[in-house]
Enzyme design. Structure first.
Site, PDB file in Angstrom:
ATOM      1  CG  ASP A   1      38.217  36.996  43.782  1.00 31.13           C
ATOM      2  OD1 ASP A   1      37.473  36.535  42.895  1.00 31.13           O
ATOM      3  OD2 ASP A   1      39.067  37.861  43.551  1.00 31.13           O
TER       4      ASP A   1
ATOM      5  CG  HIS B   1      34.533  38.316  39.934  1.00 31.12           C
ATOM      6  ND1 HIS B   1      35.399  38.963  39.078  1.00 31.12           N
ATOM      7  CD2 HIS B   1      33.577  37.740  39.156  1.00 31.12           C
ATOM      8  CE1 HIS B   1      34.987  38.794  37.829  1.00 31.12           C
ATOM      9  NE2 HIS B   1      33.882  38.061  37.845  1.00 31.12           N
TER      10      HIS B   1
ATOM     11  CG  ASP C   1      37.801  41.360  41.917  1.00 31.11           C
ATOM     12  OD1 ASP C   1      37.145  41.135  40.889  1.00 31.11           O
ATOM     13  OD2 ASP C   1      38.693  40.591  42.330  1.00 31.11           O
TER      14      ASP C   1
ATOM     15  CG  ASP D   1      40.530  41.362  39.112  1.00 32.98           C
ATOM     16  OD1 ASP D   1      40.621  41.716  37.916  1.00 32.98           O
ATOM     17  OD2 ASP D   1      40.252  40.196  39.453  1.00 32.98           O
TER      18      ASP D   1
ATOM     19  CG  ASP E   1      37.610  41.289  37.176  1.00 33.53           C
ATOM     20  OD1 ASP E   1      37.319  41.951  38.192  1.00 33.53           O
ATOM     21  OD2 ASP E   1      37.766  40.050  37.212  1.00 33.53           O
TER      22      ASP E   1
ATOM     23  CG  HIS F   1      42.647  38.720  42.612  1.00 33.86           C
ATOM     24  ND1 HIS F   1      41.564  39.571  42.584  1.00 33.86           N
ATOM     25  CD2 HIS F   1      43.488  39.257  43.547  1.00 33.86           C
ATOM     26  CE1 HIS F   1      41.732  40.552  43.461  1.00 33.86           C
ATOM     27  NE2 HIS F   1      42.887  40.382  44.058  1.00 33.86           N
TER      28      HIS F   1
ATOM     29  CG  HIS G   1      40.785  33.565  39.468  1.00 33.66           C
ATOM     30  ND1 HIS G   1      40.818  34.365  38.356  1.00 33.66           N
ATOM     31  CD2 HIS G   1      39.678  32.781  39.314  1.00 33.66           C
ATOM     32  CE1 HIS G   1      39.776  34.104  37.573  1.00 33.66           C
ATOM     33  NE2 HIS G   1      39.078  33.137  38.135  1.00 33.66           N
TER      34      HIS G   1
ATOM     35  CD  GLU H   1      42.646  37.582  37.263  1.00 31.54           C
ATOM     36  OE1 GLU H   1      42.774  37.254  36.056  1.00 31.54           O
ATOM     37  OE2 GLU H   1      42.485  36.748  38.187  1.00 31.54           O
TER      38      GLU H   1
END
Length: 301
Positions: free
Chosen positions: A128, A126, A124, A228, A230, A101, A141, A273
Site C-alpha cells: 500500500d 500488499h 498485509d 488486512d 488478505d 484499507h 487503498h 478488507e
C-alpha cells in the site's frame, strides 16, 4: 491487562472497486466481536459506524482519472480521524473495523496525534505504498501507507494538519507477496523493515514477530497494528477483495497476534478488507473475530 476497547466501524468501499467491503464492520459484529472480547474480560464500547458518503454505483464502477472517489475518501477519513482521536483521548483502545484499507489514512492520522514517535505494523499481502503517478489502478487503498509516510495527494497527506504520520524507519511490513515496481523501489530506497512470505517461510512467524517487536520497541512510544485479512491465504480466508495465493496461515496469524499482545507494544488497531459478499457463510468475519480474541488475550486454558 484488561482494556476498554472501542469498536469503531468504517463501512467504506471507496478505496477500491469491489462492492461489498463496506458491509465488513457489521459482518464482524454479527460474528460476535463484542461478546467475544467481553468474555475475555475487557470492557467493550461499540460506538457504531461513522457516517460515510452515499455510494453512487454508476460512479463507483466507472473509469476515473487519478485518485478514484477522491472527495469521498477525503471526507470520511477526516471524520474517522476525529472519531479515533476522541477515543484515544478518552483512554480507550480503538479498533477500527473496515471497510477497505484506505481508512488507515484517517485512523493512523488520529493515533499519530497522540504519540511523538508512532510505529506501524502493516500486516498485509500488499505494501500500500503506491502514489497516484505509479498506481496501476488509482485505488487509494493501495496508497494509504505512502500517504501516511508523507507522500501523495497533499490534502490526504496533511490530514489533521501535519505530516508525516509515521516515518519509514518506524514501519514494519509483514506478509508481503504482491508489490508493484514503485513500491519495491520505495522500500529499498528507505530501507523499510520488510518480511516477505519467503522471509516468513525461512524464519518462521515467531522469529519475524520477535524481530519486529525488538526493532520497534526502542524507537517508538506507541505502535498501531493495521491488519488486512488478505495477509492470510485466500484458501482459508476467502472473503476479501484482493486475493493473493501463498499467504499466512490462520494458525500463524493467531500466533503472531498472541506474541504482539504479549509484547504490550500495540496501542491501536485496524481490521480491514473483510468483504462478506465474496465470502462463504461469513467465514472470514468469524476468523477475524477469532483473531481479535487472540490479540486481546484469549487462551485455551
Amino acid at each position: 491487562m484488561k482494556k476498554k476497547i472501542e469498536l469503531i466501524g468504517a463501512p467504506v468501499s471507496f478505496g477500491q472497486q469491489k462492492f461489498g467491503v463496506g458491509f465488513g464492520p457489521d459482518a464482524i459484529r454479527y460474528a460476535g466481536a463484542a461478546a467475544r472480547l467481553k468474555r475475555i474480560g475487557h470492557e467493550v464500547i461499540d460506538s457504531g459506524n461513522i457516517e460515510v458518503p452515499p455510494l453512487d454505483i454508476d460512479k463507483f464502477q466507472s473509469a476515473q482519472n487519478g485518485l478514484r472517489n477522491y472527495e469521498e475518501i477525503l471526507a470520511y477519513n477526516e471524520q474517522l480521524r476525529q472519531r479515533v482521536s476522541e477515543s484515544i483521548a478518552q483512554d480507550h483502545f480503538p479498533v477500527v473495523l473496515g471497510g477497505d484499507h484506505s481508512l488507515a489514512i484517517g485512523s493512523v492520522s488520529a493515533v499519530s496525534e497522540h504519540y511523538k514517535s508512532l510505529g506501524v505494523i502493516w500486516y498485509d499481502a500488499h505494501g500500500d505504498l503506491n502514489i497516484a503517478e505509479e498506481s496501476p489502478s488509482g485505488n487509494v487503498h493501495g496508497m494509504s501507507l505512502r500517504v501516511l509516510a508523507g507522500e501523495g495527494d497533499e490534502q490526504l497527506v496533511q490530514l489533521g494538519g501535519f505530516a508525516p504520520k509515521v516515518t519509514p524507519d518506524r514501519i514494519v511490513l509483514i506478509g508481503m507477496r504482491d508489490l508493484d515496481y514503485g513500491e519495491r523501489a520505495y522500500i529499498k530506497a528507505h530501507n523499510i523493515k520488510t518480511y516477505t512470505m519467503a522471509d516468513i517461510d525461512a524464519l518462521g512467524i515467531k522469529q519475524v514477530i520477535q524481530e519486529s517487536i525488538e526493532y520497534l520497541k526502542g524507537r517508538t512510544d506507541g505502535v498501531h497494528l493495521s491488519l488486512d485479512v488478505d495477509a492470510l491465504d485466500p484458501n482459508e480466508t476467502p472473503g476479501t477483495g484482493t486475493k493473493v495465493s501463498g499467504g499466512l496461515t490462520y494458525r500463524e496469524s493467531h500466533f503472531a497476534l498472541e506474541l504482539l499482545q504479549q509484547s504490550g507494544l500495540i496501542t491501536s488497531m485496524d481490521l480491514v478488507e473483510v468483504n462478506p459478499l465474496l465470502d462463504h457463510g461469513n467465514h472470514t468475519a468469524e476468523q477475524a473475530v477469532a483473531l481479535l480474541g487472540s490479540f486481546f488475550g484469549e487462551t485455551l486454558l
